[in-house]
Design a protein around this motif. Structure first.
Motif, mmCIF file in Angstrom:
data_model
loop_
_atom_site.group_PDB
_atom_site.id
_atom_site.type_symbol
_atom_site.label_atom_id
_atom_site.label_comp_id
_atom_site.label_asym_id
_atom_site.label_seq_id
_atom_site.Cartn_x
_atom_site.Cartn_y
_atom_site.Cartn_z
ATOM 1 N N VAL A 1 2.943 10.650 9.254
ATOM 2 C CA VAL A 1 1.915 10.255 10.211
ATOM 3 C C VAL A 1 0.704 11.128 9.951
ATOM 4 O O VAL A 1 0.810 12.359 9.945
ATOM 5 C CB VAL A 1 2.397 10.412 11.673
ATOM 6 N N SER A 2 -0.460 10.499 9.739
ATOM 7 C CA SER A 2 -1.660 11.271 9.447
ATOM 8 C C SER A 2 -2.868 10.628 10.119
ATOM 9 O O SER A 2 -2.808 9.484 10.571
ATOM 10 C CB SER A 2 -1.885 11.368 7.937
ATOM 11 N N ALA A 3 -3.954 11.388 10.180
ATOM 12 C CA ALA A 3 -5.230 10.916 10.725
ATOM 13 C C ALA A 3 -6.338 11.653 9.997
ATOM 14 O O ALA A 3 -6.108 12.730 9.425
ATOM 15 C CB ALA A 3 -5.310 11.185 12.229
ATOM 16 N N THR A 4 -7.537 11.101 10.022
ATOM 17 C CA THR A 4 -8.661 11.746 9.337
ATOM 18 C C THR A 4 -9.038 13.063 9.989
ATOM 19 O O THR A 4 -9.625 13.929 9.346
ATOM 20 C CB THR A 4 -9.894 10.824 9.289
ATOM 21 N N VAL B 1 0.606 5.450 9.307
ATOM 22 C CA VAL B 1 2.044 5.719 9.313
ATOM 23 C C VAL B 1 2.620 5.130 8.033
ATOM 24 O O VAL B 1 2.598 3.917 7.826
ATOM 25 C CB VAL B 1 2.730 5.106 10.546
ATOM 26 N N ILE B 2 3.119 6.009 7.167
ATOM 27 C CA ILE B 2 3.626 5.603 5.860
ATOM 28 C C ILE B 2 5.088 6.024 5.725
ATOM 29 O O ILE B 2 5.435 7.175 5.998
ATOM 30 C CB ILE B 2 2.807 6.247 4.717
ATOM 31 N N GLN B 3 5.917 5.081 5.320
ATOM 32 C CA GLN B 3 7.311 5.392 5.001
ATOM 33 C C GLN B 3 7.409 5.565 3.494
ATOM 34 O O GLN B 3 7.038 4.666 2.729
ATOM 35 C CB GLN B 3 8.245 4.275 5.451
ATOM 36 N N ARG B 4 7.864 6.739 3.069
ATOM 37 C CA ARG B 4 8.032 7.020 1.638
ATOM 38 C C ARG B 4 9.411 6.518 1.203
ATOM 39 O O ARG B 4 10.424 6.854 1.812
ATOM 40 C CB ARG B 4 7.919 8.514 1.354
ATOM 41 N N LEU C 1 3.517 1.333 7.788
ATOM 42 C CA LEU C 1 4.134 0.917 9.050
ATOM 43 C C LEU C 1 3.204 1.160 10.239
ATOM 44 O O LEU C 1 3.660 1.238 11.369
ATOM 45 C CB LEU C 1 5.453 1.667 9.268
ATOM 46 N N THR C 2 1.900 1.257 10.002
ATOM 47 C CA THR C 2 0.953 1.576 11.076
ATOM 48 C C THR C 2 0.901 0.491 12.142
ATOM 49 O O THR C 2 0.883 0.785 13.337
ATOM 50 C CB THR C 2 -0.456 1.799 10.490
ATOM 51 N N SER C 3 0.887 -0.765 11.759
ATOM 52 C CA SER C 3 0.722 -1.882 12.687
ATOM 53 C C SER C 3 1.948 -2.073 13.579
ATOM 54 O O SER C 3 3.092 -1.906 13.144
ATOM 55 C CB SER C 3 0.476 -3.169 11.901
ATOM 56 N N ALA C 4 1.701 -2.468 14.806
ATOM 57 C CA ALA C 4 2.790 -2.775 15.731
ATOM 58 C C ALA C 4 3.618 -3.959 15.237
ATOM 59 O O ALA C 4 4.797 -4.082 15.574
ATOM 60 C CB ALA C 4 2.232 -3.062 17.124
#
Length: 199
Positions: free
Chosen positions: A37-40, A54-57, A65-68
């Motif tokens: 989970v990251s943000a600028t 939101v990225i799943q490695r 996976l950011t979108s609902a």
């Protein structure tokens, strides 16, 4: 029913339920932390919004996976200070009267979990949205002390009409934050729901 109208700057600190096990261990509900989970930026002033990623490695690459619509659900450890939206946007709405505060936004997607801590500061742009019944494209989110969007206490219609959904049971009152977004404009208000006849 009560019409909800938002204008000006309103911030009322309330006591919220913290997910203590999450804060202490870095994961929620026993789910391993395997989402990035990251943000600028992770320092926000009141009224500022940032978009999460939101990225799943995976061994074969990565999956966003950011979108609902992917099944991701967001929660907060401080809903009177930091509000997550279903699309991954996060907005600071207060600091509980302190000069500096922090809160964590978590992302759950099935058995996968990740989180990000934010530093929160006062003196930002604050809310700037006045919502009227003819506003289109407006989203209303309610938070009632459960760390996630919760419309079981108050429901807000597409026209901005708020109504109590069910009894507040054994509680003397319930505090609900109604967060409103229309495009880039946003606002919020804190409502107190009491038993009928106790006013």
């Amino acid at each position: 029913m009560t019409r909800v109208r938002f204008s000006g700057k309103r911030t009322v600190p309330i006591v919220v339920t913290l997910i203590a096990a999450f804060v202490a261990s870095g994961c929620a509900f026993g789910v391993p932390s395997d989402l990035d989970v990251s943000a600028t930026k992770t320092t926000l002033r009141v009224g500022e919004t940032v978009q999460l990623s939101v990225i799943q490695r995976l061994p074969s690459g990565s999956r966003d996976l950011t979108s609902a619509t992917t099944g991701t659900i967001y929660y907060t450890t401080g809903e009177s200070m930091l509000i997550p939206e279903p699309d991954g946007r996060v907005t600071c709405i207060g600091t509980s009267g302190r000069d500096r505060e922090s809160a964590v936004i978590g992302a759950l997607n099935g058995e996968h979990h990740g989180s990000l801590r934010f530093q929160l500061l006062p003196a930002g742009p604050g809310p700037g949205l006045e919502v009227t019944a003819d506003t289109t494209g407006t989203r209303y989110l309610t938070f009632a002390g459960n760390a996630m969007v919760d419309s079981r206490v108050i429901s807000v219609s597409d026209l901005g009409l708020a109504s109590a959904v069910s009894s507040i049971g054994r509680f003397n009152y319930r505090t609900v934050i109604v967060f409103v977004r229309s495009g880039d404009a946003l606002g919020w208000i804190v409502l107190k729901v009491v038993h009928a006849g106790s006013l």
